[in-house]
Design a protein around this motif. Structure first.
Motif, PDB file in Angstrom:
ATOM      1  N   ALA A 182       0.808  -1.224   0.000  1.00 41.08           N
ATOM      2  CA  ALA A 182       0.000   0.000   0.000  1.00 41.08           C
ATOM      3  C   ALA A 182       0.837   1.268   0.000  1.00 41.08           C
ATOM      4  CB  ALA A 182      -0.927  -0.004   1.219  1.00 41.08           C
ATOM      5  N   ASP A 183       2.109   1.176   0.382  1.00 42.32           N
ATOM      6  CA  ASP A 183       2.925   2.382   0.554  1.00 42.32           C
ATOM      7  C   ASP A 183       4.361   2.079   0.132  1.00 42.32           C
ATOM      8  OD1 ASP A 183       4.159   4.762   1.413  1.00 42.32           O
ATOM      9  OD2 ASP A 183       2.832   4.940   3.143  1.00 42.32           O
ATOM     10  N   ASP A 184       4.932   2.934  -0.726  1.00 41.01           N
ATOM     11  CA  ASP A 184       6.296   2.743  -1.213  1.00 41.01           C
ATOM     12  C   ASP A 184       7.349   3.341  -0.291  1.00 41.01           C
ATOM     13  OD1 ASP A 184       5.845   1.431  -3.802  1.00 41.01           O
ATOM     14  OD2 ASP A 184       4.800   3.293  -4.308  1.00 41.01           O
ATOM     15  N   HIS A 217      -5.325  -6.516   4.651  1.00 46.55           N
ATOM     16  CA  HIS A 217      -5.349  -5.759   5.905  1.00 46.55           C
ATOM     17  C   HIS A 217      -5.956  -4.384   5.664  1.00 46.55           C
ATOM     18  CE1 HIS A 217      -2.178  -3.170   4.362  1.00 46.55           C
ATOM     19  NE2 HIS A 217      -2.276  -2.436   5.467  1.00 46.55           N
ATOM     20  N   LEU A 218      -6.421  -3.774   6.741  1.00 48.15           N
ATOM     21  CA  LEU A 218      -6.907  -2.393   6.729  1.00 48.15           C
ATOM     22  C   LEU A 218      -6.568  -1.774   8.069  1.00 48.15           C
ATOM     23  CD1 LEU A 218     -10.252  -0.978   5.424  1.00 48.15           C
ATOM     24  CD2 LEU A 218      -9.477  -0.390   7.726  1.00 48.15           C
ATOM     25  N   GLN A 219      -5.918  -0.613   8.050  1.00 52.15           N
ATOM     26  CA  GLN A 219      -5.569   0.108   9.276  1.00 52.15           C
ATOM     27  C   GLN A 219      -6.480   1.314   9.429  1.00 52.15           C
ATOM     28  OE1 GLN A 219      -1.766   2.109   9.281  1.00 52.15           O
ATOM     29  NE2 GLN A 219      -1.465   1.764  11.475  1.00 52.15           N
ATOM     30  N   LEU A 220      -7.051   1.451  10.612  1.00 53.78           N
ATOM     31  CA  LEU A 220      -8.035   2.499  10.875  1.00 53.78           C
ATOM     32  C   LEU A 220      -7.584   3.332  12.070  1.00 53.78           C
ATOM     33  CD1 LEU A 220     -10.895   3.348   9.853  1.00 53.78           C
ATOM     34  CD2 LEU A 220     -11.831   1.877  11.652  1.00 53.78           C
ATOM     35  N   MET A 264      -4.410   0.085   3.416  1.00 55.49           N
ATOM     36  CA  MET A 264      -5.156  -1.115   3.055  1.00 55.49           C
ATOM     37  C   MET A 264      -4.500  -1.771   1.848  1.00 55.49           C
ATOM     38  SD  MET A 264      -9.186  -1.750   2.109  1.00 55.49           S
ATOM     39  CE  MET A 264      -9.028  -1.316   0.388  1.00 55.49           C
ATOM     40  N   ALA A 265      -4.425  -3.099   1.902  1.00 59.52           N
ATOM     41  CA  ALA A 265      -3.910  -3.853   0.760  1.00 59.52           C
ATOM     42  C   ALA A 265      -4.489  -5.252   0.792  1.00 59.52           C
ATOM     43  CB  ALA A 265      -2.382  -3.909   0.788  1.00 59.52           C
ATOM     44  N   VAL A 266      -4.572  -5.861  -0.381  1.00 55.04           N
ATOM     45  CA  VAL A 266      -5.055  -7.233  -0.537  1.00 55.04           C
ATOM     46  C   VAL A 266      -3.998  -8.003  -1.314  1.00 55.04           C
ATOM     47  CG1 VAL A 266      -6.839  -8.695  -1.587  1.00 55.04           C
ATOM     48  CG2 VAL A 266      -7.480  -6.538  -0.484  1.00 55.04           C
ATOM     49  N   THR A 305     -11.843 -10.062  -5.744  1.00 56.83           N
ATOM     50  CA  THR A 305     -12.732 -11.131  -5.272  1.00 56.83           C
ATOM     51  C   THR A 305     -13.622 -10.703  -4.113  1.00 56.83           C
ATOM     52  OG1 THR A 305     -11.112 -12.040  -3.708  1.00 56.83           O
ATOM     53  CG2 THR A 305     -11.028 -12.862  -5.977  1.00 56.83           C
ATOM     54  N   GLY A 306     -13.646  -9.413  -3.783  1.00 56.38           N
ATOM     55  CA  GLY A 306     -14.504  -8.933  -2.704  1.00 56.38           C
ATOM     56  C   GLY A 306     -13.813  -8.747  -1.377  1.00 56.38           C
ATOM     57  N   VAL A 307     -12.506  -9.054  -1.282  1.00 52.01           N
ATOM     58  CA  VAL A 307     -11.785  -8.933  -0.018  1.00 52.01           C
ATOM     59  C   VAL A 307     -11.694  -7.468   0.416  1.00 52.01           C
ATOM     60  CG1 VAL A 307      -9.605  -9.369   1.189  1.00 52.01           C
ATOM     61  CG2 VAL A 307     -10.472 -11.036  -0.459  1.00 52.01           C
ATOM     62  N   GLY A 308     -11.338  -6.590  -0.519  1.00 52.06           N
ATOM     63  CA  GLY A 308     -11.241  -5.162  -0.191  1.00 52.06           C
ATOM     64  C   GLY A 308     -12.560  -4.590   0.277  1.00 52.06           C
TER      65      GLY A 308
END
Length: 215
Positions: free
Chosen positions: A85-87, A113-116, A127-129, A136-139
């Protein structure tokens, strides 16, 4: 009129199929299951009619097995996903330990994952999958878990920022209901830890777009 038994059976099967599809549609925007176990909230992945079009579709089977839950382990094991998600390693180091992290898990494997970051205006920070499970709906399941968490904690708005060059991310977040708020110019520069000349879809990585969704 000639009554055909096989036709009646076919019609009955079709009515049952439509009834099941209607129940799936009613659940489209609702989390199916939530319970507290040892202080951790666990969500079953929501129904997604894009995946449910064909019952035997392999993505449907994958989504049905997946669980989204808060992660209370060592976040270093999630760093490869954060890098998706981040370079900027510098930026990841600064926020890795913040807020709440949700993970999507399938058969013991973390696939997203998702960080809130909490607040009246909560922020979806990262967030990244996994590449093999994108589309496939994960995001969507992760974002909906974030919506539910924000509402439970009385957040009024959820913010997210993404690269102006990443048109795929911009499309994804707007499909989840986010709307553009502002552009932050020159956010991705060497002084903030980003290499020169990163190009996404033929567009130089320079500016950051902020989006918001009122809860």
């Amino acid at each position: 009129m000639v009554h055909c038994p096989s036709r009646r059976l076919t019609d009955r099967a079709e009515r049952r199929r439509r009834s099941r599809h209607l129940r799936l549609c009613r659940n489209r925007h609702r989390l199916i299951r939530a319970h507290t176990a040892r202080g951790r909230v666990t969500y079953r992945a929501p129904c997604d009619t894009d995946i449910q079009k064909t019952r035997s579709h392999p993505d449907n089977r994958k989504l049905a097995k997946m669980m989204v839950h808060s992660h209370d382990g060592d976040r270093e094991q999630l760093r490869p996903l954060f890098r998706e998600a981040d370079d900027s390693e510098q930026q990841i180091d600064a926020y890795l330990g913040l807020g709440t992290v949700f993970v999507a898990e399938d058969d013991g494997e973390i696939i997203g994952h998702l960080q809130l970051i909490a607040g009246d205006e909560a922020e979806l920070k990262s967030m990244a999958v996994a590449e093999s499970r994108r589309g496939t709906g994960v995001g969507r399941a992760l974002v909906r878990a974030a919506f539910e968490h924000c509402r439970q904690n009385a957040a009024k708005r959820l913010l997210v920022a993404t690269a102006a060059a990443d048109v795929g991310n911009l499309r994804f977040y707007q499909r989840q209901g986010f709307r553009m708020l502002r552009v932050e110019r020159d956010a991705f520069v060497p002084s903030t830890g980003y290499p020169d000349e990163i190009v996404i879809d033929g567009i130089p990585l320079r500016d950051r777009v902020w989006l918001g969704l009122d809860l």
